[in-house]
Design a protein around this motif. Structure first.
Motif: not given
Length: 230
Positions: A128-133, A137-143
């Motif tokens: 879902a996070a990848k689908a939001c762009g 590092f942003l994916l790791r930090r937020r999810i």
């Protein structure tokens, strides 16, 4: 019960409490940094890094901490190049040998906790996070990292409690933390039961306080799961 004696013993044992807490905090801090490096190496695409990470985990999880302390304290001095290196002023001291042994031991367990926590992150959340762009590092930090923290904190809390109790082994290399002072008091008074009861009560109090703190942190991390009032 000889209450005056117990109170006097408690006062003397508490003098070793700062060293116990210092060993615990320093070992956990160094061990956590090492664990992150080991976990990163274990997730690497390079086979040599994965092999070294797995060897580290298996070595320090598969051997007793007592043996590790003995090997570091007595064994490193048998290595001539090490005795003439800049590390020797530190490694010849019982304090730093204890910290090193405790840190290496906890790093192996913590690396596996980190690995398991990251793997427990639901794949759907990542997709879902990848689908939001999100990516990198942003994916790791937020999810990934926030979810992994909630997953791994209870297990890591148990490791922290184990490390508090493991510091008692530092007494075998002459450190006068709580257990080291207890041994000295026993050798002078021969009152084993009373002294070890008080010693156990101190460790029980430490682990109980830490458990309360960890429980409060867990409740805060899972606050969004709590039922909302109307």
């Amino acid at each position: 019960m000889d209450w005056p004696f117990l109170i006097d013993i408690l006062k003397q044992l508490l003098s070793g409490l700062p060293l116990t807490l210092e060993l615990t905090a320093l070992s956990l801090s160094i061990g956590f940094v090492m664990a992150m490096l080991v976990a990163a190496a274990n997730a690497s695409s390079l086979p040599p890094l994965r092999w070294m990470a797995r060897a580290h985990v298996e070595l320090f999880r598969g051997t007793p901490l007592l043996v590790q302390i003995f090997l570091i304290y007595y064994g490193l001095g048998q290595i001539a190049p090490l005795r003439h290196s800049f590390l020797w002023p530190f490694l010849r001291e019982p304090y730093w040998c204890a910290v090193l042994a405790l840190a290496l031991n906890t790093s192996a367990y913590t690396a596996e906790i980190i690995r398991g926590a990251v793997q427990a992150v639901p794949a759907g959340e990542v997709e879902a996070a990848k689908a939001c762009g999100m990516s990198g590092f942003l994916l790791r930090r937020r999810i990934v990292w926030p979810i992994a923290l909630r997953q791994g904190l209870p297990v890591y809390g148990s490791e922290m409690i184990l490390m508090i109790k493991a510091t008692s082994l530092a007494s075998i290399i002459t450190l006068t933390e709580v257990t080291g002072i207890a041994y000295k008091l026993i050798s002078s008074t021969y009152r084993v039961v009373e002294i070890f009861v008080v010693t156990g009560a101190i460790y029980l109090s430490l682990t109980f306080i830490l458990s309360l703190v960890l429980s409060a942190i867990e409740r805060r991390l899972h606050a969004h799961h709590a039922p909302q009032s109307a």
